[in-house]
Scaffold this motif. Structure first.
Motif, PDB file in Angstrom:
ATOM      1  N   ARG A 112       0.840  -1.197   0.000  1.00  0.00           N
ATOM      2  CA  ARG A 112       0.000   0.000   0.000  1.00  0.00           C
ATOM      3  C   ARG A 112       0.883   1.258   0.000  1.00  0.00           C
ATOM      4  O   ARG A 112       1.876   1.349   0.717  1.00  0.00           O
ATOM      5  N   ARG A 113       0.503   2.259  -0.820  1.00  0.00           N
ATOM      6  CA  ARG A 113       1.272   3.499  -0.883  1.00  0.00           C
ATOM      7  C   ARG A 113       0.537   4.581  -0.103  1.00  0.00           C
ATOM      8  O   ARG A 113      -0.665   4.729  -0.219  1.00  0.00           O
ATOM      9  N   TRP A 114       1.285   5.306   0.679  1.00  0.00           N
ATOM     10  CA  TRP A 114       0.710   6.357   1.522  1.00  0.00           C
ATOM     11  C   TRP A 114       1.241   7.710   1.045  1.00  0.00           C
ATOM     12  O   TRP A 114       2.407   7.843   0.711  1.00  0.00           O
ATOM     13  N   TYR A 115       0.370   8.721   1.083  1.00  0.00           N
ATOM     14  CA  TYR A 115       0.803  10.046   0.646  1.00  0.00           C
ATOM     15  C   TYR A 115       1.439  10.765   1.825  1.00  0.00           C
ATOM     16  O   TYR A 115       0.763  11.180   2.770  1.00  0.00           O
ATOM     17  N   PHE A 116       2.743  10.916   1.760  1.00  0.00           N
ATOM     18  CA  PHE A 116       3.503  11.484   2.868  1.00  0.00           C
ATOM     19  C   PHE A 116       3.720  12.981   2.634  1.00  0.00           C
ATOM     20  O   PHE A 116       4.151  13.407   1.567  1.00  0.00           O
ATOM     21  N   VAL A 117       3.405  13.755   3.646  1.00  0.00           N
ATOM     22  CA  VAL A 117       3.649  15.203   3.580  1.00  0.00           C
ATOM     23  C   VAL A 117       4.672  15.546   4.649  1.00  0.00           C
ATOM     24  O   VAL A 117       4.400  15.418   5.835  1.00  0.00           O
ATOM     25  N   PRO A 118       5.894  15.944   4.250  1.00  0.00           N
ATOM     26  CA  PRO A 118       6.915  16.216   5.265  1.00  0.00           C
ATOM     27  C   PRO A 118       6.561  17.458   6.078  1.00  0.00           C
ATOM     28  O   PRO A 118       5.882  18.360   5.589  1.00  0.00           O
ATOM     29  N   ASP A 119       7.041  17.466   7.290  1.00  0.00           N
ATOM     30  CA  ASP A 119       6.843  18.627   8.149  1.00  0.00           C
ATOM     31  C   ASP A 119       7.607  19.803   7.538  1.00  0.00           C
ATOM     32  O   ASP A 119       8.795  19.693   7.260  1.00  0.00           O
ATOM     33  N   PRO A 120       6.939  20.935   7.327  1.00  0.00           N
ATOM     34  CA  PRO A 120       7.610  22.046   6.636  1.00  0.00           C
ATOM     35  C   PRO A 120       8.810  22.583   7.401  1.00  0.00           C
ATOM     36  O   PRO A 120       9.708  23.190   6.813  1.00  0.00           O
ATOM     37  N   VAL A 133       8.134  14.767  15.054  1.00  0.00           N
ATOM     38  CA  VAL A 133       7.266  14.492  13.911  1.00  0.00           C
ATOM     39  C   VAL A 133       8.011  14.798  12.616  1.00  0.00           C
ATOM     40  O   VAL A 133       8.472  15.916  12.410  1.00  0.00           O
ATOM     41  N   LEU A 134       8.124  13.789  11.757  1.00  0.00           N
ATOM     42  CA  LEU A 134       8.796  13.985  10.463  1.00  0.00           C
ATOM     43  C   LEU A 134       7.839  14.550   9.432  1.00  0.00           C
ATOM     44  O   LEU A 134       8.220  15.292   8.542  1.00  0.00           O
ATOM     45  N   GLY A 135       6.587  14.157   9.555  1.00  0.00           N
ATOM     46  CA  GLY A 135       5.611  14.568   8.570  1.00  0.00           C
ATOM     47  C   GLY A 135       4.325  13.835   8.861  1.00  0.00           C
ATOM     48  O   GLY A 135       4.180  13.216   9.919  1.00  0.00           O
ATOM     49  N   THR A 136       3.387  13.901   7.912  1.00  0.00           N
ATOM     50  CA  THR A 136       2.096  13.279   8.189  1.00  0.00           C
ATOM     51  C   THR A 136       1.614  12.447   7.004  1.00  0.00           C
ATOM     52  O   THR A 136       2.030  12.661   5.872  1.00  0.00           O
ATOM     53  N   VAL A 137       0.750  11.507   7.337  1.00  0.00           N
ATOM     54  CA  VAL A 137       0.028  10.732   6.335  1.00  0.00           C
ATOM     55  C   VAL A 137      -1.434  10.788   6.742  1.00  0.00           C
ATOM     56  O   VAL A 137      -1.756  10.546   7.906  1.00  0.00           O
ATOM     57  N   LEU A 160      15.316  14.331   3.677  1.00  0.00           N
ATOM     58  CA  LEU A 160      13.936  13.953   3.941  1.00  0.00           C
ATOM     59  C   LEU A 160      13.188  13.986   2.615  1.00  0.00           C
ATOM     60  O   LEU A 160      13.317  14.930   1.848  1.00  0.00           O
ATOM     61  N   ALA A 161      12.416  12.922   2.363  1.00  0.00           N
ATOM     62  CA  ALA A 161      11.722  12.808   1.079  1.00  0.00           C
ATOM     63  C   ALA A 161      10.732  13.954   0.917  1.00  0.00           C
ATOM     64  O   ALA A 161      10.147  14.419   1.901  1.00  0.00           O
ATOM     65  N   PRO A 162      10.521  14.412  -0.310  1.00  0.00           N
ATOM     66  CA  PRO A 162       9.500  15.428  -0.539  1.00  0.00           C
ATOM     67  C   PRO A 162       8.110  14.790  -0.490  1.00  0.00           C
ATOM     68  O   PRO A 162       7.976  13.579  -0.375  1.00  0.00           O
ATOM     69  N   GLY A 173      13.984   9.097   4.629  1.00  0.00           N
ATOM     70  CA  GLY A 173      14.933  10.070   5.159  1.00  0.00           C
ATOM     71  C   GLY A 173      16.149   9.366   5.726  1.00  0.00           C
ATOM     72  O   GLY A 173      16.152   8.139   5.913  1.00  0.00           O
ATOM     73  N   ARG A 174      17.194  10.154   5.959  1.00  0.00           N
ATOM     74  CA  ARG A 174      18.390   9.586   6.563  1.00  0.00           C
ATOM     75  C   ARG A 174      18.889  10.519   7.660  1.00  0.00           C
ATOM     76  O   ARG A 174      18.788  11.741   7.541  1.00  0.00           O
ATOM     77  N   VAL A 175      19.425   9.930   8.709  1.00  0.00           N
ATOM     78  CA  VAL A 175      19.930  10.702   9.843  1.00  0.00           C
ATOM     79  C   VAL A 175      21.349  10.260  10.121  1.00  0.00           C
ATOM     80  O   VAL A 175      21.648   9.063  10.098  1.00  0.00           O
ATOM     81  N   ARG A 176      22.248  11.239  10.397  1.00  0.00           N
ATOM     82  CA  ARG A 176      23.593  10.874  10.864  1.00  0.00           C
ATOM     83  C   ARG A 176      23.551  10.867  12.387  1.00  0.00           C
ATOM     84  O   ARG A 176      23.241  11.879  13.026  1.00  0.00           O
ATOM     85  N   LEU A 177      23.784   9.703  12.959  1.00  0.00           N
ATOM     86  CA  LEU A 177      23.717   9.581  14.410  1.00  0.00           C
ATOM     87  C   LEU A 177      24.967  10.184  15.043  1.00  0.00           C
ATOM     88  O   LEU A 177      25.942  10.492  14.343  1.00  0.00           O
ATOM     89  N   ALA A 178      24.967  10.317  16.353  1.00  0.00           N
ATOM     90  CA  ALA A 178      26.079  10.929  17.077  1.00  0.00           C
ATOM     91  C   ALA A 178      27.389  10.179  16.810  1.00  0.00           C
ATOM     92  O   ALA A 178      28.452  10.777  16.713  1.00  0.00           O
ATOM     93  N   ASP A 179      27.301   8.847  16.667  1.00  0.00           N
ATOM     94  CA  ASP A 179      28.534   8.077  16.441  1.00  0.00           C
ATOM     95  C   ASP A 179      28.914   7.995  14.965  1.00  0.00           C
ATOM     96  O   ASP A 179      29.797   7.229  14.606  1.00  0.00           O
TER      97      ASP A 179
END
Lengths: 599, 460
Positions: A112-120, A133-137, A160-162, A173-179
């Motif tokens: 199933r595909r969800w329409y993702f709206v990133p947090d502005p 919160v990264l964004g909403t569906v 972060l994906a559009p 999305g991708r995050v660089r962790l502290a390590d």
């Protein structure tokens, strides 16, 4: 890779070195899943979520490397899951009417595909913390699913994906962790069910949970974020009452956990919810509901897990800033599952065969309720309502008595009331609520400042009538004074015209706080007007014959919560009904007497 | 392995045998024991490890000589051969024919443990079954796919009630041709079994009945198989052959006692009254096999009969049953002693699925309200009766005396009926209104004003 040493009911002894307690294992040719509950040298003891018939010693076993976890992301709402979060609808389509063993189906739909709206507010290079919160569906029309950063992730947002459509497994999305490691983000994440999800801090619960049931809201209120128990013998209407709460309460998300209960009851929920609308949003109730079902004939270990799966799902929606209600039916079955496994482990039983840790497990579970400030800074709550099924209706048994110490609202169901078909059969003498003063503030601000006093007056009346009833049972009603007979009659008016509320009555199944308060004050008004007359010398017999009393008993089902004007008109006419009698017994100054007794 | 006979029995005690040195035996596997006299017994593996395998022997371990016992592990669970030919047959407690006719030959053999039904696959029971018994139809209606036990006690006519339901049960406006009956008796006396057999014979339904009999003097442990075998047959008839199956099981108390006996031998930690902690799960495995399935025509409606030890409804067996089944019909000694048949004590009786199977599109629009009103009025009347017993009927008010008269009439005319009296739901409801008309209309607040105007004889 390990192997099976011994099979004893749902417990399997494995030769599996280096496994961790709580780790998930896959066992045998069928690939049955379970979790490790103890270790002794190279042997591990695992409890399996599925029936073990057909397993042989010597078959293979492997550790999966993670504890029992749930998938948290869009696709949960409206679903029905088993005790280890397998989607029952999808399993039905895949493996037929019966639950076959070893079936592995992903909890969330993968295609199933969800329409993702990133947090502005999110930009690459900004710091990102767990729970944000990264964004909403837009998952259903009424519920916006907020996509959260997994609680333990912290670092710098790289990408972060559009806006656009994604499946739950695609990287958004991708995050660089502290390590320095890079963590990929998805629309969903996993969380171990036996670990409470973190939050910033606990908050005060402030608003009552409105269930539309008069005996609950008006007399024994529960707050959003509170803990309640519904104990009752079989046939007392526990399940009906829980269904009513699940249907009508003003939470945004309702999680219904059927733990060791009847299959047909879940079918009832599944079939009726989509046809009912939420009185608060006007949308189908199923859009905000999620079911976890481990019926009584499904394996006992998964039953133990189902409660934790339910509460973790509840916490996840709480972390999105929602008010969540979780209904657990029934915690006794969960406790019995605990007892069954403890018995097979040979643990020393304490009361009624339950293990010594029953009380602490129950307390830890109920403590996962509460209103909190989330990691993202919002406010959300989990309200926990647990049904208890005491054997023989005996409230002194271990599960009920432990639960009673933990919860604040106690909705005790009575067999006697249920036998007389007085529903909901909530016993007004045995129930209690520790939230009355907090709720009073809300009622005073939103409905009427007179709520607390009116509630107390009605309860006093009921208590007084209980005393009188005892006398009547000994010597008969003729021995009572007029005042006492009127008190009895008024209490019966309150019971029949206010406390009784039929779930099947379309008009009265849900009563808004306004309607609840209007009825409460109206019936109290009748009582006071009558009492005034009795004091002037009118015999109770004449008052009891007034047609007004029979009429008032029908008001609740004649006027829905949207149609209060007509009800209020009838209420306004109450004094007029007493006027002829008043003229008769106080001919001197009827009008001034009238003024006096009006509230 | 199937063909190897092991002679390694290490210990035997009260129905359990421990086999040493048999590696790799599957849990739940069926076992065949041959003793020194050549008698073959059957059993089940209940615990399996490489060094010791625990076997439950259905026929018991009496006269078993450890050195001269040969054991074969059949490597499959207990199975029941099913085919259309099982209709009209009589089987023993473990599913072998005992009517002197040849065994059922079928390639289709089903695991008697069944598999749990997916809750998502269930269809909700909604169709009203008319039993012709007013106390049930009017106030505790049975629906197709429901499990509604009869709680009874020693000496009460539960068998008669169950047999009457079986004879009279029908769906409104439908031919009853596709009804079949699965009857399972465990721990029942020979007299009880004969009573049912004759009752089926008399009503000419014997060729639509499948019987599983484990009588009081037959092996106790076998009772654990009997309901499972019966329900396997029922599932086959309902969901493979599209029949509407009525399952009558008697007596659940004997089943639970057999379970306790085995649990004690196994050393399970007892919970209440010595019953094992898993009694609830075990009973649920049986009861939950009733129901309907989406997209299937057949259904399983279950009427388990259980005798409450010392008439105590809080005893673990009725108590746990009540938590699983969708209501209960409670028979009472007091009514029975007064000569009321069927002695249904209506207040503690309940049908949970009633609300969805009655009313406008099913029975009659006033049915739910009438039922609720009968309950309320009768509960009130019993209070008055209690009072009258203390202060004497002379001291009662007129209104109270009318109420008393209502209670008597309700028991004598509504609950009481003949063993062969088949009342339609309309007759039952009209009778209810006759009785309610004894009470003043203003005291009847559970029925609507329109219904009062239409049916109450004194309303105009």
């Amino acid at each position: 890779m390990g192997k099976i040493l011994e099979i004893n009911g749902p417990l399997v002894k494995l030769d599996l070195p280096q496994t961790v307690l709580g780790e998930q294992v896959r066992v045998g040719r069928l690939g049955l899943v379970g979790e490790v509950i103890s270790r002794d040298g190279n042997t591990a003891l695992a409890q399996l979520y599925e029936d073990t018939a057909g397993l042989c010693p010597g078959e293979e076993a492997e550790g999966l490397g993670w504890p029992l976890s749930v998938e948290l992301g869009p696709g949960l709402l409206g679903g029905i899951f088993d005790g280890v979060q397998r989607p029952l609808q999808a399993m039905w389509e895949q493996s037929g009417d019966r639950i076959a063993r070893g079936v592995a189906v992903a909890s969330l739909p993968r295609d199933r595909r969800w329409y993702f709206v990133p947090d502005p507010g999110r930009r690459a290079g900004m710091p990102l913390a767990g729970g944000e919160v990264l964004g909403t569906v837009q998952e259903t029309e009424s519920i916006q699913h907020r996509i959260l950063v997994p609680p333990r992730v912290q670092g710098e947002l790289l990408e972060l994906a559009p806006e656009g459509e994604h499946t739950v497994e695609e990287v958004i999305g991708r995050v660089r962790l502290a390590d320095g490691r890079i963590e990929k983000l998805h629309l969903f994440h996993r969380w171990p069910v036996r670990t409470p999800r973190p939050f910033r801090q606990r908050d005060h619960a402030v608003a009552p949970l409105i269930t539309g049931q008069r005996i609950l809201d008006t007399f024994y209120p529960l707050l959003k974020g509170g803990k309640a128990a519904i104990p009752g013998p079989f046939g007392a209407g526990k399940t009906m009452l829980q269904h009513q709460v699940a249907r009508w309460c003003n939470a945004q998300i309702v999680i219904y956990v059927g733990c060791g209960e009847r299959g047909n009851e879940l079918t009832d929920v599944l079939e009726s919810m989509p046809t009912l609308t939420d009185p608060h949003t006007g949308r189908p109730l199923m859009e905000r509901t999620l079911l976890v079902a481990n019926t009584s004939n499904m394996p006992v270990v998964a039953r133990e897990a189902s409660i934790y799966v339910g509460i973790t799902l509840a916490e996840y929606f709480r972390d999105q800033g929602y008010d969540v209600v979780m209904v657990a039916d029934s915690t006794s079955r969960w406790a019995e599952a605990l007892r069954e496994v403890a018995g097979r482990l040979g643990q020393m039983p304490v009361e009624e065969g339950y293990p010594a840790y029953l009380g602490s497990r129950l307390a830890a579970f109920y403590e996962r309720a509460g209103r909190v400030e989330t990691l993202a800074g919002d406010h959300g709550s989990v309200t926990l309502i647990g049904a208890v099924s005491p054997p023989g209706g005996d409230f002194s048994e271990p599960v009920t008595s432990h639960t009673k110490e933990i919860i604040q609202t106690f909705w005790a169901l009575s067999k006697e009331l249920a036998d007389a078909r007085h529903y909901p059969a909530v016993d007004w003498l045995e129930s209690f609520s520790g939230y009355v003063s907090s709720a009073a503030k809300w009622w005073a601000d939103n409905i009427d400042p007179g709520w607390e006093a009116a509630r107390a007056a009605a309860l006093d009346l009921l208590a007084a009538s209980e005393e009188l009833q005892r006398i009547v049972n000994l010597v008969g009603v003729e021995a009572l004074s007029s005042e006492q007979r009127w008190t009895l009659e008024a209490a019966s008016l309150i019971k029949e015209g206010l406390l009784q509320q039929a779930a099947t009555d379309e008009v009265d199944s849900f009563a808004s706080p306004e309607k609840q308060f209007a009825l409460l004050t109206a019936l109290l008004d009748i009582y006071r007007q009558g009492m005034k007359l009795v004091k002037l010398g009118a015999p109770a017999r004449r008052l009891i014959q007034m047609p007004l009393l029979a009429q008032a008993r029908r008001w609740k089902s004649q006027h829905s919560s949207d149609d209060l004007e007509a009800l209020k008109a009838k209420i306004a006419a109450i004094p007029a009904a007493f006027e002829p009698l008043l003229l008769e017994y106080a001919p001197a100054a009827p009008s001034s007497a009238m003024e006096e007794i009006r509230p | 392995m199937k063909n190897i006979e092991f002679r390694t029995a290490a210990s035997a005690q009260g129905g359990l045998v421990v086999m040493a040195g048999v590696p790799g035996v599957a849990a739940g596997s069926r076992v065949q024991l041959r003793d020194h006299a050549g008698r073959v017994r059957s059993g089940l593996v209940i615990r399996s490890a490489n060094d010791a395998v625990l076997v439950e022997v259905f026929e018991g371990t009496d006269a078993l000589d450890l050195e001269r016992t040969w054991v074969r592990f059949l490597e499959e669970p207990y199975k029941l051969p099913v085919s259309r030919d099982i209709l009209g047959r009589v089987f023993n407690g473990s599913g072998r024919p005992c009517d002197g006719r040849p065994p059922v030959i079928s390639a289709d053999r089903r695991d008697i443990n069944g598999e749990p039904l997916n809750p998502a696959a269930r269809a909700y029971p909604r169709e009203f079954i008319q039993t012709g018994i007013s106390a049930i139809d009017g106030m505790n209606s049975l629906t197709r796919g429901q499990k509604l036990p009869i709680f009874s006690g020693g000496g009460l006519p539960h068998n008669q009630v169950a047999a009457q339901i079986v004879r009279q049960a029908k769906l409104l406006g439908e031919e009853s041709a596709e009804f079949v009956i699965v009857f399972a008796a465990f721990g029942a006396s020979h007299a009880d079994a004969r009573f049912f057999q004759e009752s089926f014979e008399e009503s000419g339904v014997l060729n639509k009945v499948v019987m599983f009999l484990n009588l009081a003097d037959e092996p106790v442990i076998e009772r654990l198989l009997t309901p499972r075998a019966a329900l396997t047959a029922a599932e086959y008839l309902a969901f493979d052959l599209d029949y509407h199956v009525l399952v009558v099981m008697t007596d659940m108390t004997a089943y639970a006692e057999a379970l306790r006996e085995v649990a004690v031998l196994r050393g399970d930690v007892p919970a209440r009254k010595g019953y094992p902690g898993y009694l609830y799960s075990d009973l649920a495995e049986l009861y939950e096999r009733a129901g309907r399935i989406k997209n299937r025509r057949g259904s399983i409606t279950m009427i388990p009969v259980l005798s409450m030890p010392s008439d105590d409804i809080t005893h673990p067996i009725p108590d746990l049953t009540g938590y699983i089944t969708e209501g209960q019909i409670v028979l009472g000694r007091e009514l029975s002693n007064q000569g009321v048949y069927p002695p249904v004590t209506v207040l503690p009786s309940l049908s949970r699925l009633m609300k969805d199977g009655i009313g406008k599109n099913f029975t009659r629009e006033d049915h739910p309200h009438v039922a609720s009103q009968l309950f309320a009025s009768y509960a009130k009347a019993l209070e008055v009766r209690g009072l009258a017993a203390i202060i004497g009927a002379e001291e009662l008010s007129d209104a109270d005396r009318r109420t008393l008269a209502f209670a008597d009439a309700f028991e004598r005319r509504f609950i009481n009926q003949g063993e062969d009296e088949d009342r339609s739901i309309h007759e039952t409801l009209n009778l209810a209104w006759d009785l309610l008309s004894m009470l003043p209309p203003e005291s009847l607040i559970r029925v609507s004003e329109e219904e009062l105007a239409k049916y109450h004889k004194g309303a105009a």
